[in-house]
Design an enzyme around this catalytic site. Structure first.
Site, PDB file in Angstrom:
ATOM      1  N   SER A   1       0.844  -1.189   0.000  1.00 38.36           N
ATOM      2  CA  SER A   1       0.000   0.000   0.000  1.00 38.36           C
ATOM      3  C   SER A   1       0.880   1.240   0.000  1.00 38.36           C
ATOM      4  O   SER A   1       2.107   1.159   0.011  1.00 38.36           O
ATOM      5  CB  SER A   1      -0.918   0.006   1.231  1.00 38.36           C
ATOM      6  OG  SER A   1      -0.140   0.110   2.420  1.00 38.36           O
ATOM      7  N   LYS A   2       0.220   2.413   0.014  1.00 39.96           N
ATOM      8  CA  LYS A   2       0.948   3.676  -0.033  1.00 39.96           C
ATOM      9  C   LYS A   2       1.947   3.812   1.112  1.00 39.96           C
ATOM     10  O   LYS A   2       2.989   4.439   0.963  1.00 39.96           O
ATOM     11  CB  LYS A   2      -0.025   4.856  -0.001  1.00 39.96           C
ATOM     12  CG  LYS A   2      -0.796   5.054  -1.290  1.00 39.96           C
ATOM     13  CD  LYS A   2      -1.714   6.264  -1.184  1.00 39.96           C
ATOM     14  CE  LYS A   2      -2.519   6.465  -2.470  1.00 39.96           C
ATOM     15  NZ  LYS A   2      -3.432   7.604  -2.351  1.00 39.96           N
ATOM     16  N   ARG A   3       1.608   3.220   2.261  1.00 40.94           N
ATOM     17  CA  ARG A   3       2.505   3.410   3.409  1.00 40.94           C
ATOM     18  C   ARG A   3       3.835   2.687   3.237  1.00 40.94           C
ATOM     19  O   ARG A   3       4.772   2.924   3.996  1.00 40.94           O
ATOM     20  CB  ARG A   3       1.822   2.954   4.700  1.00 40.94           C
ATOM     21  CG  ARG A   3       1.478   1.499   4.759  1.00 40.94           C
ATOM     22  CD  ARG A   3       0.575   1.202   5.951  1.00 40.94           C
ATOM     23  NE  ARG A   3       0.136  -0.173   5.978  1.00 40.94           N
ATOM     24  CZ  ARG A   3       0.861  -1.176   6.444  1.00 40.94           C
ATOM     25  NH1 ARG A   3       2.069  -0.953   6.921  1.00 40.94           N
ATOM     26  NH2 ARG A   3       0.389  -2.412   6.431  1.00 40.94           N
TER      27      ARG A   3
END
Length: 474
Positions: free
Chosen positions: A241-243
């Site tokens: 994911s983006k994290r």
């Protein structure tokens, strides 16, 4: 294979094209190219509330940057509504689907009652065998008549036969009250209409397979071969994911990664050919097979990608690299828009920079001294190295360079060593101040390479300006 291979990549335009989607596209592209088949691009934009034109443009730009060319499309589902309606009518006429007039409130109540009894909260089939007049003015959906007993088996080229119990399914909706078709339905209609032979997609779609298999059968469409590839996980073994950092294709472009490096890296996430790590496109196409694709989840390793990017930077011909470096130079403010420089001119500093740079952004920043007419100085370096004590040595370097007709590596090196020796200094004590004067920084390619890159006129101009700066400070 008897029939020509036809595969598709079918992203939903509800955001950027993330690396998981890129790998799905890549595996389909490689499969098509390996077998001399067709790679179709289909935009699944039936979710009008979330699909955007901006996302479509971003998907197309990502595919083009990565070099994943398609043979047909991009087809857009919003342009194919008449076909979907025709297929809904076919199922209705054949008694394989039926209108359902249950209201949202009634459905909520049915779900609550089922849960209270410990049952699966699925549709109970109230309208399946409805008789009598149609409720006046009632809105209806269309539901597919799913078998209520037995099993549906989905043959997966990676996982073998996957068996689903029909009692777990309900009579699922294929057409909403507003007349728009649902995802599972349009996927099947499109695959049939486009002659798709193989569906290679993420294993998060495996749960859709039984409904789609029943729809293929209900519409008398031959089922394609399925291959559900594993998910890509972050370093903490959770879904990427983006994290975990930049996850969109174009974000990696803007960070200075080469498309071939990203494609090579993603190809190796879940696929292998012996111990080989670096592949040309031609090799990937030649070696790719689903037999070499693993079903275990792949872990995204940013350090491995960076290493691979560095290998590509080192081994890509400078003019080819310049094509990718040029937009980075503009983005970083090193070159203006419409600069007019040829790829050959942009490529000139690359041989002195490409052995150390890990990204094109790093290379662009380190090449700023070559492209910029006005240097930006590291003030700490200028204060430390460009002092009154060094001024005579700069003057000797400038004088010596002005007397050399044609600058060559050996003649420049001889001059620097001579000035250092006469001053009783180590070579670095002369070279570092000259480096700061010519590049504005203490880090750059070798000082002789810098002089040769800048050329005689620019080198003498910058040395003269720095000598004047030292004088002005008294």
């Amino acid at each position: 294979m008897t029939d020509p291979v036809r595969v598709r990549f079918a992203p939903s335009p509800t955001g950027f094209l993330h690396v998981g989607g890129v790998r799905t596209a890549l595996f389909n592209w490689l499969y098509a190219r390996h077998y001399g088949g067709q790679f179709i691009l289909r935009i699944e934009d039936t979710d009008a509330s979330r699909s955007t034109e901006e996302s479509i443009e971003e998907i197309l730009a990502s595919m083009k940057w990565l070099g994943l060319d398609w043979d047909e499309g991009p087809h857009r589902q919003t342009k194919r509504q008449a076909l979907y309606r025709e297929k809904v009518d076919q199922l209705l006429n054949e008694g394989k689907a039926y209108p359902c007039f249950c209201t949202p409130e009634e459905l909520d109540k049915k779900r609550e009652e089922a849960q209270a009894k410990g049952l699966k909260p699925k549709y109970d089939g109230t309208c399946r065998n409805r008789s009598g007049a149609t409720p006046e003015g009632a809105a209806s959906v269309v539901r597919f008549k799913a078998p209520q007993e037995g099993t549906v088996t989905v043959r997966d080229l990676l996982r073998g036969n996957v068996v689903f119990q029909n009692e777990e399914l309900d009579d699922f909706i294929i057409l909403r009250t507003d007349g728009t078709p649902t995802y599972n339905f349009v996927v099947v209609v499109d695959d049939g209409d486009m002659g798709i032979t193989h569906v290679i997609r993420g294993d998060d779609h495996l749960s859709n397979s039984p409904k789609q298999a029943l729809l293929y059968d209900g519409l008398d469409i031959p089922r394609p071969e399925f291959a559900h590839i594993s998910m890509i996980l972050g370093s903490d073994k959770t879904r990427l994911s983006k994290r975990h950092g930049a996850t969109s294709a174009l974000a990696y472009r803007d960070m200075g990664y080469l498309p071939d490096a990203l494609v090579n890296y993603l190809a190796r996430l879940g696929w292998s050919h012996g111990d080989q790590e670096i592949f040309t496109r031609k090799e990937m196409i030649e070696y790719f097979s689903l037999e070499s694709v693993t079903t275990s989840a792949a872990v995204f390793n940013p350090e491995k990608l960076q290493w691979l990017n560095q290998q590509y930077i080192q081994n890509t011909p400078p003019v080819d690299l310049a094509r990718h470096l040029a937009p980075i130079l503009v983005k970083e403010g090193i070159l203006p828009e419409g600069h007019g420089l040829s790829l050959e001119e942009i490529a000139k500093p690359i041989p002195s920079l490409n052995q150390r740079a890990e990204t094109l952004v790093e290379m662009a920043q380190k090449s700023a001294f070559y492209f910029k007419t006005e240097l930006e100085f590291d003030e700490k370096a200028r204060s430390k190295f460009l002092t009154a004590e060094i001024k005579p040595h700069l003057e000797k370097i400038a004088s010596g360079l002005s007397e050399i007709n044609v600058l060559e590596h050996d003649s420049v090196e001889t001059l620097f060593k001579q000035v250092a020796e006469e001053a009783g200094l180590k070579l670095g004590k002369v070279a570092q101040p000259v480096r700061v004067a010519l590049t504005g920084s203490t880090t750059s390619p070798g000082i002789y390479d810098v002089v040769l890159l800048l050329g005689k006129d620019t080198t003498l101009k910058r040395l003269s300006e720095m000598i004047g700066f030292i004088k002005s400070r008294g």
